[in-house]
Design an enzyme around this catalytic site. Structure first.
Site, PDB file in Angstrom:
ATOM      1  N   ASP A   1       0.824  -1.208   0.000  1.00 27.45           N
ATOM      2  CA  ASP A   1       0.000   0.000   0.000  1.00 27.45           C
ATOM      3  C   ASP A   1       0.856   1.256   0.000  1.00 27.45           C
ATOM      4  OD1 ASP A   1       0.830  -0.709   2.618  1.00 27.45           O
ATOM      5  OD2 ASP A   1      -0.584   0.731   3.462  1.00 27.45           O
ATOM      6  N   GLU A   2       0.278   2.322  -0.499  1.00 28.79           N
ATOM      7  CA  GLU A   2       0.808   3.688  -0.385  1.00 28.79           C
ATOM      8  C   GLU A   2       2.285   3.801  -0.776  1.00 28.79           C
ATOM      9  OE1 GLU A   2      -2.000   5.395   3.192  1.00 28.79           O
ATOM     10  OE2 GLU A   2      -0.312   4.131   3.757  1.00 28.79           O
ATOM     11  N   SER A   3       2.657   3.104  -1.824  1.00 27.60           N
ATOM     12  CA  SER A   3       4.055   3.171  -2.280  1.00 27.60           C
ATOM     13  C   SER A   3       4.153   4.288  -3.329  1.00 27.60           C
ATOM     14  CB  SER A   3       4.480   1.816  -2.864  1.00 27.60           C
ATOM     15  OG  SER A   3       5.871   1.720  -2.967  1.00 27.60           O
TER      16      SER A   3
END
Length: 536
Positions: free
Chosen positions: A351-353
């Site tokens: 997530d949220e990379s």
């Protein structure tokens, strides 16, 4: 005389019935999650020190369950019931059918309480229901002056979803062994069967990896706010796995990557692709729908260790996805952790990379999936992983983007439902909550209860859903009291969402039952949030 005798008989009959069970009937007890079928009868069963536990079926499987029941009731009742194959007032009957069948039947009469199931897990869940049928003081940590009476009736029960879990973030703030065990105990009483441990993030690496020792030596040093941090040795982790298994809970380890990796990059700078923390205020969280305060191109370096990070901003870190050493680390981590994780799942984060180029992200996820499969595990990832080609059988955990979940379904993969607006336990109840965040929503108890995974998204059918998981992120959570405040009573609501069919769930019924469950939390000393929606 005949008339007088009739009057006497009627009087004595009324007297007998007036001495029947007091308090709620079985279908009025605070049973959570709500069983599939409950029928009450006009009698009750009293547990005394003279009772014994009868085991019918495989003794090796049943004896630990009898021991668990004895251990659970001993502190409050002072009883230690004899266990054996002879007659007993508590009967555990294991048919020995399909081990993945979690159904059970509980029948309580005036003379006995009998739990029957095809699997040890079914017996265990029947025990949880039986315990809830007794007065709430059954969970007290010290002796109670109580008559241990359970109303009579019959329950037939099985879960709606096979995966019913909660996630505990031990990375933002390190949560130690005893507090994790306490969390496992409370999960078990709600018939939850998967504990997802978020073991790594920007603020800390919390699991020993013997082939890469600096991950914990350096990456485990601190936590949000600059506290001491900490980590689990592999022996600690194996003890948690064992403790959870005894309560029919499977641990799912998460190594979040390629983003959320600053702690690893602080330990091994050679994995750093050249992006380091920028200058500026990092005091706010950047989640979907929020603008980032970070200029990700503001400061570039080459292969230098990142600085240890104690803030709560997200999205600024990434492994170098072109570097073979990155995949050597991933392989070693997955191998070592898989060897001590008996469950089928390995969570790869994803997530949220935000600073990983899209093509690099896809390449990374697909290669890491192969590594996980090589080590005999099934990959689970946050819904962003569905932008890559998922291997058959892998799971996408829906938390933010319905479009991503639709991509996973389109590839024939199942979804783990964790919509942040409903299931995130770290969200504040309202604007007055003493801790928590609210970037996704304020989630009062009714909001956590009043949703159905099967109808939440038009892109996801019930057949696409593996189960439900309630995550507790710990940006604002520092200790057990904080965990309890944010988790309870919402975890009970989400456990019922996962176990009970949507057609049978009712908010008014739940309010009454959770108020009774609150009594058991109080006798345990659990510092739960007393929602104004409930008459506690």
């Amino acid at each position: 005389m005949t008339y007088q005798k009739s009057i006497i008989v009627l009087f004595l009959s009324a007297l007998v019935f007036s001495c029947g069970p007091k308090g709620p009937s079985l279908d009025e007890r605070g049973l959570i999650p709500l069983p599939k079928s409950v029928s009450s009868s006009n009698s009750s069963f009293e547990l005394t020190s003279a009772a014994s536990i009868q085991l019918i079926g495989d003794q090796a499987s049943l004896e630990p369950l009898a021991q668990y029941f004895n251990q659970t009731i001993k502190r409050a009742t002072g009883f230690e019931l004899k266990v054996g194959e002879g007659e007993g007032q508590i009967i555990l009957e294991l048919y020995g059918g399909a081990l993945d069948d979690e159904s059970y039947e509980l029948e309580i009469t005036s003379s006995q309480a009998k739990i029957s199931a095809d699997s040890p897990a079914g017996i265990f869940y029947g025990i949880q229901t039986l315990l809830q049928a007794f007065p709430s003081q059954i969970f007290a940590p010290m002796a109670q002056n109580v008559n241990w009476i359970a109303p009579a009736g019959k329950i037939q029960d099985d879960p709606e979803y096979p995966y019913r879990g909660s996630m505990l973030d031990v990375a933002r703030h390190f949560i130690g062994m005893e507090d994790v065990k306490h969390y496992i105990d409370q999960m078990a009483r709600l018939k939850l069967n998967y504990l997802h441990l978020h073991l790594t993030d920007d603020q800390g690496w919390r699991i020993e990896i013997k082939s890469w020792p600096k991950l914990t030596e350096i990456g485990g040093k601190t936590q949000v706010g600059g506290g001491e941090g900490g980590f689990f040795t592999q022996e600690d982790y194996k003890e948690l796995v064992r403790y959870a298994q005894e309560r029919f809970i499977t641990i799912v380890p998460e190594i979040d990557m390629p983003g959320h990796t600053n702690a690893a990059l602080a330990a091994y700078g050679e994995l750093n692709p050249g992006i380091n923390l920028p200058d500026g205020d990092l005091s706010t969280v950047n989640h979907p729908g929020e603008e980032s305060e970070i200029d990700f191109t503001s400061k570039m370096i080459t292969r230098e260790p990142a600085e240890l990070y104690t803030g709560i901003e997200v999205g600024f870190s990434t492994f170098d996805t072109d570097l073979e050493l990155t995949y050597q680390l991933v392989d070693d981590v997955v191998r070592e952790l898989s060897e001590i994780t008996p469950g089928p799942y390995f969570h790869i984060g994803g997530d949220e990379s935000h600073v990983t180029a899209k093509d690099d992200y896809i390449k990374f996820v697909e290669r890491v999936q192969d590594i996980v499969q090589k080590h005999g595990k099934i990959s689970v990832g946050w819904d962003e992983v569905a932008t890559a080609n998922l291997l058959p059988g892998n799971i996408a955990q829906f938390w933010a983007m319905e479009d991503n979940a639709a991509l996973a379904v389109g590839q024939g993969n199942q979804i783990l439902m964790s919509p942040a607006k409903k299931s995130y336990l770290d969200m504040q109840y309202d604007s007055t909550s003493r801790i928590g965040l609210h970037w996704a929503a304020y989630i009062e108890l009714d909001s956590a209860y009043l949703w159905d995974p099967a109808t939440y998204s038009s892109n996801i059918k019930k057949s696409d859903i593996l189960g439900v998981e309630a995550p507790l992120w710990t940006e604002t959570v520092e200790n057990r009291a904080d965990i309890e405040y944010l988790t309870f009573p919402r975890l009970a609501a989400l456990a019922e969402v996962a176990w009970s069919p949507g057609s049978s769930r009712d908010w008014e019924s739940f309010k009454g039952r959770v108020a009774q469950l609150g009594e058991s939390w109080e006798v345990q000393g659990i510092q739960f949030y007393k929602s104004p929606k409930v008459a506690w």
